[in-house]
Design a protein around this motif. Structure first.
Motif, PDB file in Angstrom:
ATOM      1  N   LEU A 153     -83.749  78.136-105.083  1.00 44.75           N
ATOM      2  CA  LEU A 153     -83.389  77.802-103.681  1.00 44.75           C
ATOM      3  C   LEU A 153     -81.798  77.779-103.585  1.00 44.75           C
ATOM      4  O   LEU A 153     -81.358  78.149-102.560  1.00 44.75           O
ATOM      5  CB  LEU A 153     -83.910  76.462-103.450  1.00 44.75           C
ATOM      6  N   LEU A 154     -81.234  77.402-104.754  1.00 43.76           N
ATOM      7  CA  LEU A 154     -79.819  77.722-104.697  1.00 43.76           C
ATOM      8  C   LEU A 154     -78.974  78.725-104.701  1.00 43.76           C
ATOM      9  O   LEU A 154     -78.216  79.041-104.075  1.00 43.76           O
ATOM     10  CB  LEU A 154     -79.084  76.392-105.693  1.00 43.76           C
ATOM     11  N   ILE A 155     -79.377  79.479-105.515  1.00 43.11           N
ATOM     12  CA  ILE A 155     -78.830  80.874-105.839  1.00 43.11           C
ATOM     13  C   ILE A 155     -79.268  81.675-104.552  1.00 43.11           C
ATOM     14  O   ILE A 155     -78.305  82.371-104.095  1.00 43.11           O
ATOM     15  CB  ILE A 155     -79.431  81.555-107.082  1.00 43.11           C
ATOM     16  N   GLY A 156     -80.236  81.656-103.770  1.00 43.86           N
ATOM     17  CA  GLY A 156     -80.796  82.162-102.543  1.00 43.86           C
ATOM     18  C   GLY A 156     -80.435  81.250-101.406  1.00 43.86           C
ATOM     19  O   GLY A 156     -81.063  81.738-100.251  1.00 43.86           O
ATOM     20  N   PHE A 157     -79.331  80.492-101.654  1.00 44.20           N
ATOM     21  CA  PHE A 157     -79.065  79.539-100.459  1.00 44.20           C
ATOM     22  C   PHE A 157     -78.621  80.337 -99.257  1.00 44.20           C
ATOM     23  O   PHE A 157     -79.448  80.029 -97.996  1.00 44.20           O
ATOM     24  CB  PHE A 157     -77.831  78.640-100.874  1.00 44.20           C
ATOM     25  N   TRP A 158     -78.080  81.281 -99.319  1.00 45.06           N
ATOM     26  CA  TRP A 158     -77.679  82.233 -98.044  1.00 45.06           C
ATOM     27  C   TRP A 158     -78.864  83.439 -98.039  1.00 45.06           C
ATOM     28  O   TRP A 158     -78.692  84.370 -98.314  1.00 45.06           O
ATOM     29  CB  TRP A 158     -76.226  82.815 -98.090  1.00 45.06           C
ATOM     30  N   TYR A 159     -79.976  82.967 -97.600  1.00 40.76           N
ATOM     31  CA  TYR A 159     -81.019  83.727 -97.716  1.00 40.76           C
ATOM     32  C   TYR A 159     -81.137  84.795 -96.712  1.00 40.76           C
ATOM     33  O   TYR A 159     -82.229  85.810 -96.705  1.00 40.76           O
ATOM     34  CB  TYR A 159     -82.554  82.928 -97.398  1.00 40.76           C
ATOM     35  N   THR A 160     -80.152  85.013 -95.870  1.00 37.86           N
ATOM     36  CA  THR A 160     -80.368  86.148 -94.875  1.00 37.86           C
ATOM     37  C   THR A 160     -79.475  87.467 -95.671  1.00 37.86           C
ATOM     38  O   THR A 160     -79.501  88.509 -95.256  1.00 37.86           O
ATOM     39  CB  THR A 160     -79.431  85.936 -93.613  1.00 37.86           C
ATOM     40  N   ARG A 161     -79.009  87.084 -96.869  1.00 35.32           N
ATOM     41  CA  ARG A 161     -78.113  88.394 -97.754  1.00 35.32           C
ATOM     42  C   ARG A 161     -79.154  88.777 -98.538  1.00 35.32           C
ATOM     43  O   ARG A 161     -79.780  88.263 -99.550  1.00 35.32           O
ATOM     44  CB  ARG A 161     -76.876  87.717 -98.256  1.00 35.32           C
ATOM     45  N   PRO A 162     -79.265  90.092 -98.547  1.00 37.60           N
ATOM     46  CA  PRO A 162     -80.438  90.605 -99.429  1.00 37.60           C
ATOM     47  C   PRO A 162     -79.851  90.456-101.092  1.00 37.60           C
ATOM     48  O   PRO A 162     -80.957  90.643-101.723  1.00 37.60           O
ATOM     49  CB  PRO A 162     -80.208  92.212 -99.014  1.00 37.60           C
ATOM     50  N   THR A 163     -78.602  90.531-101.142  1.00 37.35           N
ATOM     51  CA  THR A 163     -78.142  90.265-102.626  1.00 37.35           C
ATOM     52  C   THR A 163     -78.451  88.956-103.129  1.00 37.35           C
ATOM     53  O   THR A 163     -78.963  88.825-104.293  1.00 37.35           O
ATOM     54  CB  THR A 163     -76.691  90.550-102.789  1.00 37.35           C
TER      55      THR A 163
END
Length: 698
Positions: A153-163
């Motif tokens: 959840l934290l690594i993908g916190f900015w979930y609008t970014r494909p990277t």
């Protein structure tokens, strides 16, 4: 407040903070969300200190708190094991987590997911505390998977970014590979020992020391099989070769969580687990040698990758990989105390380096490329001095905390007699030079030399185009050429018009006190904690009840104990040692290459282009994984879709049977003509066929 209430307070206080900020954050608002979560983590730290004092007085606890499930005579408990190893981890986790919570106020102040982030990091702290306080494998696995889930959840916190989505999926899936081995190891423990409680298992290890593992036709020692399977889990969680590939990409998460995941918590879970399982590992030299070799490969070869990185956070990330390798090597040498000691010192100076990098990123308006920096020392004095302290601790400078733990590991490996110790010793000694070189390459390019910010960059933010940026141009040799820019992009969720990097003529400035205060507070233990902790933790029997070392392996470590005559004398003696000379050579080489002769790295790249290409492609592990595992999965999916689904199921079983029935019906329908002689002919033919079949089988 009685001591057992404090035991519950340690993990439950951060959990309460996570629930309040996560479910009621919009109602509480930003200020109260961070006030509540910080206060509750502070409560957890206070309780940990109280428990630490009681453990020093001899109050050790091992017992269940809650029975979760009873099945087939086996009970699954939530329980706590409070000893010196546990309280050490509790103090490290809660103290670093508190610093990260405070730092987050300044770093994430404009982010729309502010309350959600505080909820996640508090939940992460709860998960890690449940892991280190566990007294049984079931709870250990719960905490193990919980930190994996929250890190996703934290690594993908900015979930609008494909990277970010790619990075968190990669971390999640790679950890599932390790966790599969970990789960098999736990299952084997339950099958053999009939219990998941540490005390029951450890008490009966010696009885099964010569047993063969019940794994098909394989003739593998039982304890070796269990230890290797458990360590595969540690390879995933603590990012050891070849399951290391997720950790550099996890830099896509915000900088505070980079510090929390990579300094004191998630990546150290595997190190802690192996130390906790020392009563099992001590019965398998094969497993210990395996651990040592994996750690040696990680320590040296991940350090090489740090040399060519341009992203400030990725340099520190590869440093984390390398230092985790050092801890793993110590575990393999049965120097569990040295591994935990380095885990503790590393937690402080690595959290310091990550948070200092975040301070630089804020000042640079979220440009993370070190080739676009330079000369920041006079603009950011607090960040500069704390970064220097963190770097000196990292490379093992005498009298700094990292020196005592790192030098102890190197000496423990030297005195070891386990198979593979020579290779491991060469790797950890060579790694000293590599660590010093990439650490001070980053330090010099960020804080010294020409100011390369506020100028026009390439679209990727890789380099400048004017003559003033000569060090950045020359740095292409060992710094990545025109490679990918993997910037943090923290601002993408803040405002659409916010830009990366300083505008022309704009100057950086020191960050706010909520950012610099944690830097100062982390810098203090980065300097002094090693000096005060080395004697009790390594030579004073601090872990005597929590960590078991067999008599045979204890003899190897006794030589190390005899060499120790005090922390001050140890530091003085090291000034003529090989590791110190290599560290000094690394610093001088970095200064000469990047401050005085930036043309040399370019010449090195040109001369050894093939080596640079291999390093730039990270030894092709990502490409191999994408081709073999991801590509293989996609190929298998396409095959199953075309053959299994379309041809076999839809074509033969569904549409095929329907078509067959239709064809038979079409043939049979021709006999339903209404003519009596057609029916008579059919009846005669049927009787003939039946009689033929009957006579045939008789």
């Amino acid at each position: 407040m009685d001591i057992q209430t404090l035991y519950l307070l340690v993990p439950l206080a951060p959990l309460l903070g996570a629930i309040l900020a996560g479910l009621f954050g919009n109602w509480l608002g930003r200020k109260w969300s961070h006030r509540i979560t910080i206060a509750l983590v502070g409560v957890s730290l206070y309780a940990s200190v109280r428990i630490f004092m009681s453990v020093l007085d001899g109050h050790v606890f091992d017992g269940p708190v809650y029975t979760w499930l009873t099945s087939g005579g086996t009970s699954f408990h939530v329980g706590f094991l409070i000893d010196r190893l546990t309280v050490t981890m509790m103090l490290v986790v809660t103290s670093v987590s508190l610093m990260v919570h405070i730092y987050t106020i300044g770093y994430m102040q404009e982010d729309p997911g502010y309350q959600r982030f505080f909820s996640y990091i508090s939940l992460f702290t709860f998960s890690m505390l449940m892991l280190v306080m566990a007294n049984n494998f079931m709870q250990l696995f719960f905490g193990w998977e919980a930190v994996g889930l929250v890190s996703y959840l934290l690594i993908g916190f900015w979930y609008t970014r494909p990277t970010a989505i790619y990075a968190n999926l990669k971390a999640f899936l790679v950890n599932r590979v390790g966790d599969f081995g970990f789960l098999l190891g736990i299952a084997l423990v339950l099958m053999v020992f009939g219990s998941l409680n540490y005390a029951d298992v450890f008490a009966n290890v010696a009885k099964h020391a010569n047993d063969i593992a019940p794994i098909g036709s394989l003739h593998v020692n039982l304890i070796t099989a269990i230890c290797v399977l458990l360590f595969i889990g540690a390879m995933g969680k603590s990012a050891q070769f070849p399951l290391h590939v997720w950790l550099p990409d996890s830099m896509e998460g915000p900088t505070p969580i980079s510090a929390l995941i990579h300094a004191a918590t998630m990546v150290t879970a595997g190190i802690f687990m192996v130390a906790r399982m020392s009563p099992m590992f001590e019965f398998s030299e094969a497993a210990l040698s395996f651990v040592m070799i994996i750690g040696a490969i990680t320590a040296l070869f991940m350090g090489f990758l740090g040399i060519i990185q341009n992203d400030i956070k990725r340099v520190i990330a590869y440093s984390t990989l390398s230092q985790l390798g050092y801890m793993t090597v110590a575990l393999g040498a049965s120097a569990y105390s040295a591994a935990i000691f380095h885990l503790m010192t590393h937690a402080f100076f690595k959290a310091l380096l990550f948070l200092a990098a975040g301070s630089v990123i804020i000042a640079m308006h979220h440009d993370q490329d070190i080739r676009n920096m330079g000369g920041l020392r006079k603009y950011m004095p607090i960040t500069w001095i704390t970064s220097l302290i963190g770097s000196l601790a990292l490379i093992g400078t005498p009298f700094f905390s990292g020196f005592y733990s790192k030098d102890s590991i190197i000496e423990a490996v030297e005195y070891s007699h386990l198979p593979g110790h020579t290779i491991a010793y060469i790797a950890v000694v060579a790694g000293v030079f590599v660590t010093a070189f990439y650490s001070f390459r980053m330090y010099f390019l960020v804080f010294h030399g020409a100011e390369r910010f506020g100028k026009e960059h390439h679209a990727t933010g890789s380099r400048h185009t004017d003559a003033a940026a000569a060090p950045a141009h020359a740095d292409a040799a060992l710094a990545g050429g025109d490679g990918e820019h993997v910037g943090d992009h923290d601002d993408e969720e803040v405002s659409a018009d916010h830009h990366h990097g300083l505008a022309p003529g704009e100057k950086p400035h020191e960050t706010s006190w909520v950012v610099t205060l944690p830097l100062v507070l982390l810098a203090i233990p980065s300097v002094v904690i090693g000096y005060f902790a080395i004697e009790p933790m390594l030579f004073g029997g601090y872990f005597r009840e929590a960590i078991y070392v067999s008599a045979a392996h204890a003899k190897d470590l006794e030589e190390l104990r005899e060499e120790f005559h005090g922390a001050f004398e140890m530091a003085l003696h090291s000034l003529i040692s090989l590791p110190f000379l290599l560290a000094l050579a690394g610093v001088v080489t970095a200064w000469f290459f990047y401050m005085k002769r930036p043309d040399i790295p370019a010449a090195i790249q040109k001369r050894f282009q093939w080596i640079y290409t291999v390093l730039d492609n990270k030894y092709y592990f990502d490409r191999f994984n994408d081709w073999f595992f991801a590509g293989g999965a996609r190929g298998a999916s396409r095959f199953l879709s075309k053959f299994g689904d379309k041809f076999l199921i839809d074509g033969l079983l569904v549409n095929g049977t329907a078509g067959l029935v239709g064809k038979i019906s079409g043939i049979v329908r021709r006999f339903q003509s209404g003519y009596i002689y057609h029916y008579a002919f059919t009846m005669i033919t049927g009787v003939f066929v039946l009689l033929t079949i009957r006579n045939w089988f008789e």
